[in-house]
Design a protein around this motif. Sequence first.
Motif, short mmCIF file in Angstrom:
data_model
loop_
_atom_site.label_atom_id
_atom_site.label_comp_id
_atom_site.label_asym_id
_atom_site.label_seq_id
_atom_site.Cartn_x
_atom_site.Cartn_y
_atom_site.Cartn_z
N PRO A 96 0.67 -1.15 -0.12
CA PRO A 96 0.18 -0.10 -0.08
C PRO A 96 0.73 1.31 0.04
O PRO A 96 0.36 2.20 -0.52
CB PRO A 96 -0.86 -0.16 1.36
N HIS A 111 2.36 2.05 -3.40
CA HIS A 111 1.42 2.79 -4.16
C HIS A 111 1.17 4.11 -3.88
O HIS A 111 1.02 5.21 -4.74
CB HIS A 111 -0.09 1.85 -4.23
N LEU A 112 1.12 4.51 -2.47
CA LEU A 112 0.88 5.89 -2.26
C LEU A 112 2.14 6.82 -2.58
O LEU A 112 2.00 7.93 -3.03
CB LEU A 112 0.60 6.02 -0.66
N MET A 136 -5.39 2.17 -5.90
CA MET A 136 -5.90 3.08 -4.76
C MET A 136 -6.65 2.25 -4.05
O MET A 136 -6.87 2.35 -2.79
CB MET A 136 -6.18 4.39 -5.04
N VAL A 166 -5.25 -0.47 -1.96
CA VAL A 166 -4.85 0.30 -0.95
C VAL A 166 -5.73 0.39 0.25
O VAL A 166 -5.36 0.07 1.35
CB VAL A 166 -4.32 1.74 -1.12
N THR A 220 -6.65 -3.03 1.63
CA THR A 220 -5.47 -3.82 2.39
C THR A 220 -5.43 -3.03 3.86
O THR A 220 -5.49 -3.60 4.86
CB THR A 220 -4.32 -3.44 1.70
#
Length: 674
Positions: free
Chosen positions: A394, A397-398, A497, A500, A503
């Motif tokens: 996660p 991705h961010l 997202m 994300v 998760t």
Amino acid sequence: MSGPGFPDPADTFRVEAADVLNEVEQALLDLTQNPHDKDLVDAVFRGLHTLKGSGAMFGFDDLAGFTHHCESAFDQVRKGAVAATPELISIVLSAQDRMRALVAGEVDEEKQNRILAQLGEAVAAASDQGASDQDASDQGGAQAETPGAGEAGGWRVRFRLPADCMANGTNPLFLLDELRELGECEIALLTDRIPPLAELDPRECHLGWDVTLKGAIDRDDIEDVFIFVMDDMELSIEPIGAEREKALEQPSSSTREAGRASAETNATAGAAPADGKAQPGKAAGDTLRVPAERLDELMDRVGQLVIAQSRLSQIAHGNVDLALRSVSEEIERLSGELRDTMMVMRMVPVSTLFGRFRRLIHDLSEETGKAIALSTEGEGTEVDKTVIERLFDPIVHLVRNSCDHGLETPDQRRTAGKPESGNITLSAHQAGGEVVITIRDDGRGIDRDRVRAKAEESGLIKPDQVLSDQELFQLIFHPGFSTAAQVSNLSGPGVGMDVVKRTIESLRGTIEVASEPGEGSTIALRIPLTLAIIEGLLVRVGEEQYVIPLSSVEECIELSLEDDMRHRGRSLISLRGALVPFLRLREVFASGTKPDPYQKIIVVSTGAERVGLVVDQIIGNHQTVIKSMSAFHRSAASFSGATILGDGTVALILDVPQLVSLAQQQEERLQAAG
């Protein structure tokens, strides 16, 4: 030796090789900022040298052969013949990725040959720069005699190893063999420190060696032989014919300049420390490597013990036998201490997570053409290892979104009056039973108008719908939502997202987003410290019992039957001047029972949002061992797991973020109807 009770040596090597590769990667990334730092160059060389030697020892010949080329390149950097250019470092980083694959047994000769060809070109280009740097250094003043220059006459080397050297995996014969390979060699044994037979410990080394090396040999080559044991040994290296030799008990200070390397770093020296870093001054037995699955198994046993202890406490509570009560209280205390100790054993600092993003930022900077710096805060904050493992994807991705959507190009930042280099900050701090991990950038911020336009276009909101910033920003986590003008490797439909959010919610966590135009964005992840055992508040709704995570509970207030009837129109209570929506869990779970005369409202929160949960009775605190729900029950969104109570019955654990979301939806419907 391998088999039942004995680890496979190859598996042990893989674990230690991963530690060495991590250290090499961090040193390479540091080297991009300080290309003339000799200690960093030495650290990279030592790591590659260890990997090559240990790989050959454990049968990883492809790895040893491939690593040898990178080691040779950094040997030239170490000797000043080649400069540590960004191109060379970048190629060695790529080579390091291939080394990880080779450790895993994935051989790809085409990729390896391509990387080696690039490495050769980079070394050739960097050798010209290294020669120029050396010439400039020579012109800066009188040329002093180089300590590593070859001596035509040779050297006299006298050394003693630490008494426990062989227990740590160091074999003196290997060191002597390496010295013989350097030139003509004469060896004399030093026996003056052998104790009387009655005091002799056969496990310790009491010998020393006096070695004469003849020929034109570089001092650096001699120091390389002892590079992994240098910190703990006695070593003297003097040119043959020197007027004065240093005493054996005074190690040459110049030998320390090659860098520090603990014996634990060598793959032949036993288990490495748990954090993968050498610990100066610590004995080899101070740390112990334990497979993660054994910790998981032990945690499960501790959970079973907590459940058994809870049953015993319940039996003892209704028994008049004082001896039974005393034993029950003692077992409760011991199981609590064992649980706390077990939790600490599973905790790892978030630095193990944050450190992995340095390489990602380096690669993203090259890929996007943006200057990006990474800074970290609160690296000592500790989190359950399972949480750390599941947070990596996660946060990747961010971070990628921040680099692509958030940070501007150098030209755009100059126009906006900002420094050319954008900054990504990863920070962590503990808040009660949670850890808050924040990803912050100093870029352009989230464009509210574009987010709203995309949400209206997708049918997620109505054109005239009023949303707070937090509600608007939460839309970016909807599946398929993206405001990227162009699809790239970093951004595209969804950008993961929605993954994300799923998760984080599976970790019983929440996401908060804040942004200021032109100043950047901040995404905060609030995650429980552990996923195994939590403190919970046991409540009753109708005939069933439920557990509410105590970390989410703010306060408890009473709701009389009259107040309940008064709030039938709208489920809102006034709490110190603020209106808080509440849910009647008896209705949510369709218990089919009448409410108790004096119900309780438990006020829970997820970040800035607060909701009241109406229950019939608060039973008390409960040490909750979390059990996964079956696939059939997992679809019930209001529950995050289950636990076994002391009497053997099952209590469901409430999913607070889902209930908060349900209360907000209920309030929105009431507002729309009103």
